[in-house]
Design a protein around this motif. Structure first.
Motif, PDB file in Angstrom:
ATOM      1  N   PHE A 114      -5.341  52.378  19.891  1.00 40.10           N
ATOM      2  CA  PHE A 114      -6.070  50.960  19.522  1.00 40.10           C
ATOM      3  C   PHE A 114      -7.507  51.183  19.182  1.00 40.10           C
ATOM      4  CE2 PHE A 114      -5.480  51.152  24.049  1.00 40.10           C
ATOM      5  CZ  PHE A 114      -6.574  51.522  24.317  1.00 40.10           C
ATOM      6  N   GLY A 155     -16.509  58.395  23.161  1.00 32.98           N
ATOM      7  CA  GLY A 155     -16.289  59.294  24.040  1.00 32.98           C
ATOM      8  C   GLY A 155     -15.894  58.740  25.450  1.00 32.98           C
ATOM      9  N   GLU A 156     -15.448  59.878  26.180  1.00 34.95           N
ATOM     10  CA  GLU A 156     -14.691  59.543  27.577  1.00 34.95           C
ATOM     11  C   GLU A 156     -15.896  60.314  28.566  1.00 34.95           C
ATOM     12  OE1 GLU A 156     -12.515  58.001  29.559  1.00 34.95           O
ATOM     13  OE2 GLU A 156     -13.296  58.893  31.171  1.00 34.95           O
ATOM     14  N   SER A 187     -17.641  53.522  31.987  1.00 35.01           N
ATOM     15  CA  SER A 187     -16.235  53.225  31.643  1.00 35.01           C
ATOM     16  C   SER A 187     -15.408  54.315  31.495  1.00 35.01           C
ATOM     17  CB  SER A 187     -16.189  52.082  30.503  1.00 35.01           C
ATOM     18  OG  SER A 187     -14.787  51.780  30.396  1.00 35.01           O
ATOM     19  N   SER A 188     -14.343  54.185  32.079  1.00 25.40           N
ATOM     20  CA  SER A 188     -13.290  55.411  31.993  1.00 25.40           C
ATOM     21  C   SER A 188     -11.956  54.951  31.618  1.00 25.40           C
ATOM     22  CB  SER A 188     -13.459  56.281  33.125  1.00 25.40           C
ATOM     23  OG  SER A 188     -12.307  57.230  33.200  1.00 25.40           O
ATOM     24  N   SER A 210     -10.482  51.290  31.965  1.00 24.90           N
ATOM     25  CA  SER A 210      -9.800  50.621  30.796  1.00 24.90           C
ATOM     26  C   SER A 210      -8.517  50.590  31.274  1.00 24.90           C
ATOM     27  CB  SER A 210     -10.117  51.552  29.589  1.00 24.90           C
ATOM     28  OG  SER A 210     -11.337  51.556  29.171  1.00 24.90           O
ATOM     29  N   HIS A 212      -5.568  47.929  30.090  1.00 20.02           N
ATOM     30  CA  HIS A 212      -4.737  47.846  28.849  1.00 20.02           C
ATOM     31  C   HIS A 212      -3.305  47.515  29.141  1.00 20.02           C
ATOM     32  CE1 HIS A 212      -8.623  48.266  27.039  1.00 20.02           C
ATOM     33  NE2 HIS A 212      -8.442  49.519  27.051  1.00 20.02           N
ATOM     34  N   GLU A 252     -10.690  46.532  31.886  1.00 24.61           N
ATOM     35  CA  GLU A 252     -11.027  46.160  30.733  1.00 24.61           C
ATOM     36  C   GLU A 252      -9.498  46.036  30.164  1.00 24.61           C
ATOM     37  OE1 GLU A 252     -13.357  49.205  30.555  1.00 24.61           O
ATOM     38  OE2 GLU A 252     -14.730  48.520  28.796  1.00 24.61           O
ATOM     39  N   ASN A 286     -10.088  43.964  18.911  1.00 20.96           N
ATOM     40  CA  ASN A 286     -10.954  44.244  17.728  1.00 20.96           C
ATOM     41  C   ASN A 286     -10.125  45.195  16.758  1.00 20.96           C
ATOM     42  OD1 ASN A 286     -13.044  42.907  18.972  1.00 20.96           O
ATOM     43  ND2 ASN A 286     -13.541  44.594  20.193  1.00 20.96           N
ATOM     44  N   CYS A 329     -16.016  46.644  20.969  1.00 24.01           N
ATOM     45  CA  CYS A 329     -15.482  47.825  21.517  1.00 24.01           C
ATOM     46  C   CYS A 329     -14.330  48.282  20.775  1.00 24.01           C
ATOM     47  CB  CYS A 329     -14.708  46.840  22.887  1.00 24.01           C
ATOM     48  SG  CYS A 329     -15.561  46.057  23.819  1.00 24.01           S
ATOM     49  N   GLY A 330     -14.264  49.708  20.885  1.00 20.45           N
ATOM     50  CA  GLY A 330     -13.457  50.502  20.104  1.00 20.45           C
ATOM     51  C   GLY A 330     -13.658  50.511  18.661  1.00 20.45           C
TER      52      GLY A 330
HETATM   53  N1  SAH Z   1     -13.292  56.152  26.949  1.00 20.04           N
HETATM   54  C1  SAH Z   1     -14.056  55.254  27.865  1.00 20.04           C
HETATM   55  C2  SAH Z   1     -15.210  54.555  27.274  1.00 20.04           C
HETATM   56  C3  SAH Z   1     -15.003  53.655  26.052  1.00 20.04           C
HETATM   57  S1  SAH Z   1     -15.264  52.097  26.583  1.00 20.04           S
HETATM   58  C4  SAH Z   1     -12.815  54.216  28.223  1.00 20.04           C
HETATM   59  O1  SAH Z   1     -11.896  54.440  27.641  1.00 20.04           O
HETATM   60  O2  SAH Z   1     -13.201  53.356  29.000  1.00 20.04           O
HETATM   61  C5  SAH Z   1     -14.762  51.023  25.148  1.00 20.04           C
HETATM   62  C6  SAH Z   1     -13.870  50.057  25.636  1.00 20.04           C
HETATM   63  O3  SAH Z   1     -13.229  49.420  24.513  1.00 20.04           O
HETATM   64  C7  SAH Z   1     -12.546  50.739  26.353  1.00 20.04           C
HETATM   65  O4  SAH Z   1     -12.113  49.747  27.492  1.00 20.04           O
HETATM   66  C8  SAH Z   1     -11.684  50.646  25.219  1.00 20.04           C
HETATM   67  O5  SAH Z   1     -10.348  50.900  25.834  1.00 20.04           O
HETATM   68  C9  SAH Z   1     -11.781  49.473  24.602  1.00 20.04           C
HETATM   69  N2  SAH Z   1     -11.490  49.461  23.205  1.00 20.04           N
HETATM   70  C10 SAH Z   1     -11.032  50.433  22.480  1.00 20.04           C
HETATM   71  N3  SAH Z   1     -10.630  49.996  21.258  1.00 20.04           N
HETATM   72  C11 SAH Z   1     -10.453  48.660  21.250  1.00 20.04           C
HETATM   73  C12 SAH Z   1     -10.260  47.837  20.401  1.00 20.04           C
HETATM   74  N4  SAH Z   1      -9.824  47.894  19.080  1.00 20.04           N
HETATM   75  N5  SAH Z   1     -10.572  46.468  20.635  1.00 20.04           N
HETATM   76  C13 SAH Z   1     -10.931  46.217  21.968  1.00 20.04           C
HETATM   77  N6  SAH Z   1     -11.285  47.018  23.071  1.00 20.04           N
HETATM   78  C14 SAH Z   1     -11.122  48.213  22.726  1.00 20.04           C
END
Ligand code: SAH
Length: 341
Positions: A114, A155-156, A187-188, A210, A212, A252, A286, A329-330
């Motif tokens: 996503f 990035g992660e 965030s990871s 994260s 989901h 998240e 998003n 985000c994302g």
């Molecule tokens: N790689 C790390 C840091 C990124 S943080 C991580 O995965 O946590 C960015 C956050 O936005 C993460 O929680 C990710 O999963 C979320 N994210 C990514 N794409 C998104 C989208 N299209 N809509 C909403 N959140 C999203």
């Protein structure tokens, strides 16, 4: 070689090799945090040392290539580094202060279906100074105080642990910015061995995971890394983390129509997190055109939230700051097709 590419320990060693005393590193670090452009500006260093350093290495800065401001006041910066690679950084204003969302890599290898940041994989890790630079440039550009930093950009962070941990120590160091660890959130997507290390090294830094999905099967489909770092290890890690650090873990959860957003999903999530000191951040997905996935929409998100609250799980629906400029985000990427720069 660029002086800033080195870690602080390496800088000390390089200075020592030049016959310098250790406190010189701290002096230079202060100048870096003050936004110096060259060794020549570092007037409290002996002129001979400044010249020696300038002969032996470069001292370069990143550059704001482009800044776009959303209707809601969120600003997205495209920052370029000396090798020409670029990353995005987002400045957000809340009632309680300003927050900066920094990137830790150019691109990302985690492949979450996503997310825009992983399209095309990882190009390279960012160096500690390049993460710090995002802070320095955005603080300079906006002229506003930054009270909170979230490592939630491209990035992660746990896939670039060495540089990320160096960055955390640098931004925290009172000789420079002196930001409290409690005002930083990492965030990871759940790389457990690195998270164990992070817990030992930075027990005061906030952790966001994260999540989901509330079951292994769904999570694996959305997040390939979940195949290796499974939910039945991740959740126990988070329980232990909350206990060991005494800090609340944030989860998240992006709500994706038809994938993870039913009442049954909310029920499963509540069971999964029961008794864990946590907060769930629900994010209506998003838009990332390439993914073909759709947001559940805000009304569904509010229903989902109510289900969780009824089960005693603390949770909020995140405002979609910056969605109109692809800064939510994302939505961060290493390149945008139609950018005017
Ligand atoms: N790689 C790390 C840091 C990124 S943080 C991580 O995965 O946590 C960015 C956050 O936005 C993460 O929680 C990710 O999963 C979320 N994210 C990514 N794409 C998104 C989208 N299209 N809509 C909403 N959140 C999203």
């Amino acid at each position: 070689m660029d002086f800033k590419d080195l870690t602080r320990k390496e800088r000390s060693e390089a200075l020592e090799a030049l016959g310098e005393r250790p406190f010189r590193e701290k002096q230079i670090f202060k100048w870096i945090c003050a936004g110096a452009e060259s060794f020549a500006e570092m007037t409290d260093l002996p002129a001979a040392l400044r010249e020696k350093l300038a002969e032996r290495c470069s001292f370069r800065r990143g550059k704001v290539e482009f800044c776009q401001t959303s209707k809601d006041g969120t600003s997205k910066f495209l920052i370029s580094f000396p090798d020409g690679e670029k990353a995005e950084t987002v400045f957000m204003s809340y009632e309680y202060g300003n927050s900066l969302c920094v990137s830790t890599q150019v691109g990302c290898n985690m492949g979450c279906v996503f997310c825009a940041s992983g399209i095309g994989g990882k190009v390279r890790d960012l160096k500690a100074w390049e993460i710090l630079e995002q802070y320095l440039l955005c603080a300079e550009y906006t002229g506003k105080p930054i009270n909170h930093i979230v490592l939630m950009g491209m990035g992660e962070p746990m896939d670039n642990y060495e540089q990320v941990s160096e960055f955390l120590r640098q931004i925290h160091d009172p000789a420079g910015i002196g930001l409290s660890y409690r005002n930083i959130t990492v965030s990871s997507c759940g790389l457990i061995p690195k998270l164990e290390q992070f817990e030992k090294d930075f027990p005061q830094v906030n952790l966001a995971i994260s999540l989901h999905a509330s079951d292994q099967e769904t999570r694996e489909k959305l997040m390939p890394a979940a195949k290796v770092y499974k939910l039945d290890e991740l959740i126990p890690f988070c329980r232990k983390h909350a206990e060991v650090t005494g800090r609340r873990v944030t989860f998240e959860y992006a709500l994706i129509a038809g994938r993870n957003d039913t009442d049954a999903d909310a029920k499963k999530l509540a069971v999964l997190l029961r008794g864990l000191n946590c907060h769930v951040n629900l994010i209506p997905l998003n838009t990332v055109t390439e993914s073909g996935l759709k947001s559940s929409g805000r009304p569904r998100a509010l229903d989902f939230q109510k289900k969780l609250l009824d089960q005693g799980i603390q949770c909020t629906v995140r405002r979609q700051l910056g969605a109109d400029i692809d800064a939510a985000c994302g939505q961060l990427r290493k390149n945008h097709p139609n950018r005017p720069c």
